[in-house]
Design an enzyme around this catalytic site. Sequence first.
Site, short mmCIF file in Angstrom:
data_model
loop_
_atom_site.label_atom_id
_atom_site.label_comp_id
_atom_site.label_asym_id
_atom_site.label_seq_id
_atom_site.Cartn_x
_atom_site.Cartn_y
_atom_site.Cartn_z
N LYS A 158 0.82 -1.16 0.11
CA LYS A 158 -0.10 -0.04 -0.22
C LYS A 158 0.74 1.32 0.07
CE LYS A 158 -1.93 2.63 3.38
NZ LYS A 158 -1.63 3.87 2.95
N GLU A 209 10.28 0.65 9.92
CA GLU A 209 11.37 1.74 9.51
C GLU A 209 10.77 3.04 10.28
OE1 GLU A 209 14.67 1.08 9.17
OE2 GLU A 209 14.31 0.17 7.37
N CYS A 255 13.15 10.52 6.98
CA CYS A 255 13.13 9.83 8.33
C CYS A 255 14.97 10.29 8.96
CB CYS A 255 12.87 8.83 8.51
SG CYS A 255 13.61 7.49 7.20
N GLU A 274 10.37 15.17 15.78
CA GLU A 274 10.60 14.96 14.42
C GLU A 274 9.70 15.86 13.77
OE1 GLU A 274 9.61 11.20 12.53
OE2 GLU A 274 11.47 11.36 11.19
#
Lengths: 500, 299, 289
Positions: A206, A280, A314, A411
Site C-alpha cells: 500500500k 522503519e 526520516c 521530528e
Amino acid sequence: MSNTETKEAAYKPTSPNSKLDFASVWEYAPAPQDSKFAEVKEQYDLFIGGKFVKPSKGRYFKSTNPATEEVITEFAEATQKDVDKAVKAARKAFEGEWSRISAKERGKYLYRIARMLQERAREFAVLESMDGGKPIRESRDVDIPLVAAYFFYYAGWADKLEYAFPGKKPEPYGVCGQIIPWNFPLLMLAWKIAPALATGNTVVLKPAETTSLTALKFAELVKDCGLPDGVINIVTGAGQTGSEIVNHKDVDKVAFTGSTNVGKIIQKSLAGTDKKYTLELGGKGAMLIFEDAPIDQAVEGIINAIYFNQGHVCCAGSRLLVQEGVADKVIQKLKDRLETLIVGDPLDKNTDIGAINSKEQFETVNKYLELGVEEGAEVYQSKCNIPDNGYFIRPTLFTNVSQSNRVVQEEIFGPVLTVQTFRTADEGIEKANNTPYGLANGVWTDKGSKIFKVGSKMRSGVIWANTYNKFDPTSPFGGYKESGVGREGGMHGLAAYIKN
Amino acid sequence: MKYPDFNQTIPIDEVGVEERVSRLNKRSIKKDSKIQALKMALSMIDHTTLEGSDSPGKVIQLCKKARQPHPAIPDLPTVAAVCVYPRMVSVAKKELKGSGIHVASVATAFPSGQAPLSQRLEDTKFAVEEGADEIDMVISRGAFLNGEFQLVFDEIAAVKEACGDAHLKVILETGELHTFENVRKASDIAMHAGADFIKTSTGKVSPAATQPVTLVMLEAIRDFYYDTGKMIGMKPAGGIRTAKQAIQYLVIVKETLGAAWLNKDYFRFGASSLTNDLLMQIVKQQTGHYQSLDYFSND
Amino acid sequence: MAEERIDVKKTYKMYIGGDFPRSESGRTYKVFTSDDEFLANACQGSRKDFRDAVKIARGAFSGWSSRSAYNRGQILYRIAEMLEDRRDQFMRELGPIGFKTAEAEADINAAIDRCIYYAGWTDKYQQVFGSVNPVASSHFNFSMLEPTGVVAAFAPEKSPLLGLVSLIAPIIAGGNVCVILASEKYPLPAITFAEVLNDSDVPAGVVNILTGFREELAEHFSTHMDVNAMCYTDDLPKEMKKMIDENASLNVKRIVKRPVKDWYDEAVQSPYFVTDFQETKTTWHPVGF
C-alpha cells in the site's frame, strides 16, 4: 625554549562581518522539465492478481499536486474486501507459480523490472515530482536511479541466498504486507518489493495516499514485465487500508516505513500473533561538527542533511551540534548558503527545495515554526521568493535552542534545522544520543580516530562520517531504539524476508 | 599577529568538494540567463597567447580580436584583457590603446618560476614599465612543497611591491600542488601576501584549471573576505574551452561568492579558444541555429 | 554417640549489580523439590527490584559493550571454568528437583559446553555477519553489529540451569547486559549460577538475576522504557504473550521469542542467537585525498 615564553597571539581575523550578497545581477531563467510525455490517467484502480480492478465499494479519493494544489488524478480506496482479495491473490501466487519458478528465474524477473525502470526513468521522475512535490533534480538523480539500483542489486541475490545466511536454509515467509510512506514513494516501494521478491515472497503493498501515482505506474510496468499474476499486488487507500493489511490473518510478515507513532500502533496490533515485522520509523538525527572538520564541506553536508527532499527524510540531520570554537563561522556560512537555495516549482530543474508533500504536513511544519518562536528560539529563514500557490516553506534555522525544546526533540519532517553548540566530544555525543530515536547521525572531523570513537558511541543504525544522506542498495539502513526494528538494504536487508 | 600560521592545515574533503561541484553543474541555464551568462563570460576573458613563437604580428591579431570579437553582433562586450609575455606588452599596449582592455603580462620567469628572485623582480618591473596593467606571477611550487611557506609569502610580497599600481594575479599552479589542502594553503598565503587575484594555472601543466580546484580557491577567497572584508579576484586558467564550462564556472562563483564577484574586476577566465565558443553560442541563441567555426575569426 | 550435626542452609537471594540483595519488598516464596518437600525460600522480586536491576544494568552497558571481543570471550570461558568447578553443587541442586544423576550430569556438561561455544563466538560473529558494502559512490561503507542494550528475559521454566545458561550466554557474548527472571518453580540453580558469574570476572551489573513470579513481573518487564529488548523462551500463556508484545510497542522493544522444547538440541546453540540481540550499524566515509 621554555614553555613560559610568551607566545605570540594566534591570528585573529578582524571580523568585519562581511555579508555576501546573493540578490543577483544574474538570475536563472525558468528551466522547466518537459512533462507532457508522462501520461496520467484520470483514475486509477487497484492492482490485484495481475489486473486492474475496481474497488469493491466503488470509492475513489483525489490526489493533488502539492505545488499547485490542483487535482491530478484519483485513486481507488481499498476496503477490507479488496485487501482480502489482494492477500488471496498473493497467497495463490506464493503457493502456485511463484514457488515453482527457480530462484534463478525469479532473479531474472527482478532484473527485468530494473531495466524497464531505467528505460522509463525520466517518466517516473516527472510523475514522482508532480505527485509528491520533490524537486525533479532529486527524483531524476536520486530517487529513480536508486529504485532501479535496488531491484538490480536484489535480483542478483535471488539464487545466492544460502551465502547470506551461513548455517541456515533460507525460506520465504509467504505473503508480505507492506506499507510505505510519502517521502520517497517509488524508492520505498523498491526497498520493500525487491528483497521480498528476491527471497521468494509475494507482496501486497500500500503506497501512501498522497503519493500513490508511481506505485500504480509501477504496476503497469510489472504487467509489461510479465510477472506471474498476484506476485505483486498494489492497493491504495489511507490508514484504514493499511490496518486491514496489518491485521489480515493470512499475512505472514508486515513491513512498514513511516512515523514512529504509527509504527507503535502496528507493533501493538501484531501483539500475540506469529507475524513477523520490520519497522522503519522516525528519527531526529544529529550532526556533530568538530573544530577540525572540513568546514565548507560540512556546511554543504548540513544542507544536504536537512534540506534534501524538503526535510521529509526520516534520517534527516535535523539537529546541528557544532563545537563552540567554530559555531559562529558555521552559522554564518550556513546562512549564506541558505540564500542560494531555490525554493519553488518541483518540475524546474534548478529547484533545490520543492513543495511540502501535503496540506496536512504543511500545517504541521508551520506549527513547529510557530512553536520554535514560542519556545524562544531565534529563527532565520532565507529571503528567497516562494510561489503564491502550493505548499512551500523557506529553509529555516533555529538557533538559541536547547535539548529541552520541542523543536529539538520532535521530528518535524520539514526543512527546519535546530542549531546547538557543544564543547567536548563527550558532551556532543551525549546530546546526540539524548533522544528516543536512533536512526542516523553524522560526525564531521578530519581526525580518523575521532570518527571511529564518536561513531561507535552514537547509538544509531547509520553513521555518516564527513558526509550525510547517502544511500545505496548495498548499504543496510535502519534504526536503533524507537527508530525501528530490522534493516533494509544490503545483505542484512534480506533477513527481514527469511524465516528465522 | 597579522597572518594565520601557515603551518596549520585547513582540512578539505575531496569527495565533498567534488559533490558540491557536481551539484552546481546541475544548474540548468536557459534563455535570457544564458545569453547574459555568455556575454558576461566574454567580458571576463583574459584573451591569452603564451607561446615561444609569439611575435608582434600574432599579438596584434590577438588584440584586434579582443577589440572586436565578432562584428556581426553589435552590442558585444570586449574581453577583459589580453595576456602576453613581457616582451609583447608594448605591442599589445599600443594596439589596445583607448579600448579599455587591459594588458596582462605573465612575469617572474613564467611558467616555472625557476629563476633567482632578483631576476623575477626585474622581469616584473620590465613588464610594468612596458605598460602592463596586470601581472600574472607564478609562486615557487618547489619551495611550497618543501614547506618553505614564509619564503613563498615573502616572494609574493616582493613581487607585489615591484608591481606598483599594476594588479597582481598569483598563479598557484594547482596541478603541481596535488592536494586541495595545498591549494587552500597557497591561496591563503597569496592573499595575505598581497594578491589582488589568485589564479589556478599557467596553462603549461596538466591538469590546469578544474572546477573543484576553483571552488576550493573561491572558498578561500570567501573566508578571506569574511575575515578581512577584502575582496580578492579569481582566475581559472587553462582547459576552459567551451561556453558550457564557462557557464558552470559562473554558477560556481555566483553561488559561492555572490553578485559582487560576477564581473571582470573579480573574475577572469584565462583562455584562448573559449572566446569563439562563447561567440558561437551567443549567435546560436540569437538565431536558433547551431554554428560552425567557419563563421568566426580565429585570431 | 556423637551429636547429629545441623547443617547450615543457604539463604537464596537475588543477584543485582554484583550484589546478592533480598527483595526490597521483603517478600519470599517457598521453593519445593519435585516431591513437594520444602527446599528453601526464594525472594519474590518486585517491580522495584526490577527497576533497580535495569538501572544498574544500564550503567554497566557502556563498559561491557566496549570490552574487547577477546576479553568477553575469556570471561565467558571463565564462566565455564567456574561452572566445572562447582559441578558438585549443581548436582546437589538438580537432584532434588527431579534430575536423575545422569541427567544432572548431562545438564551441567551441556551448560559448560554452551558457555564455551559462545565464548568462541565473541570475536567471530562480527566477521561472519558484518560486511563491507561496495557502494557506488566514493565512500567506504561497512556494517558492523552492536549490542541492542539492556535485555530483559524470562528464563525457561523447566530447564533451570542449561536453559538459563543457554539464554544468557549469547546475550552477553554480544556485549548486551541483561535482567533475567529465573525459573519460577526452580529458581535455586539460577542463584547458584549467579555465584558462578560473580566469581568469573563478569563485571557487576552485566547479568542480573531476579526470582519471583512471571504473572507479577511480566507487565513491568515489558513496559520499562529503558529496556531495549525482551526475550521469552517458553510458550507463555497467550494473554501474557500478547500483553508483553503490546507493551513492547511503547518504546519499540525488540521482542525475541524463542520457545525451545529441548535445550540439549545442538540447534539451540547458534550465532543467530547472538545476532538476535544485535543492531546493525552502517558507517559511511568518503574516500579521497
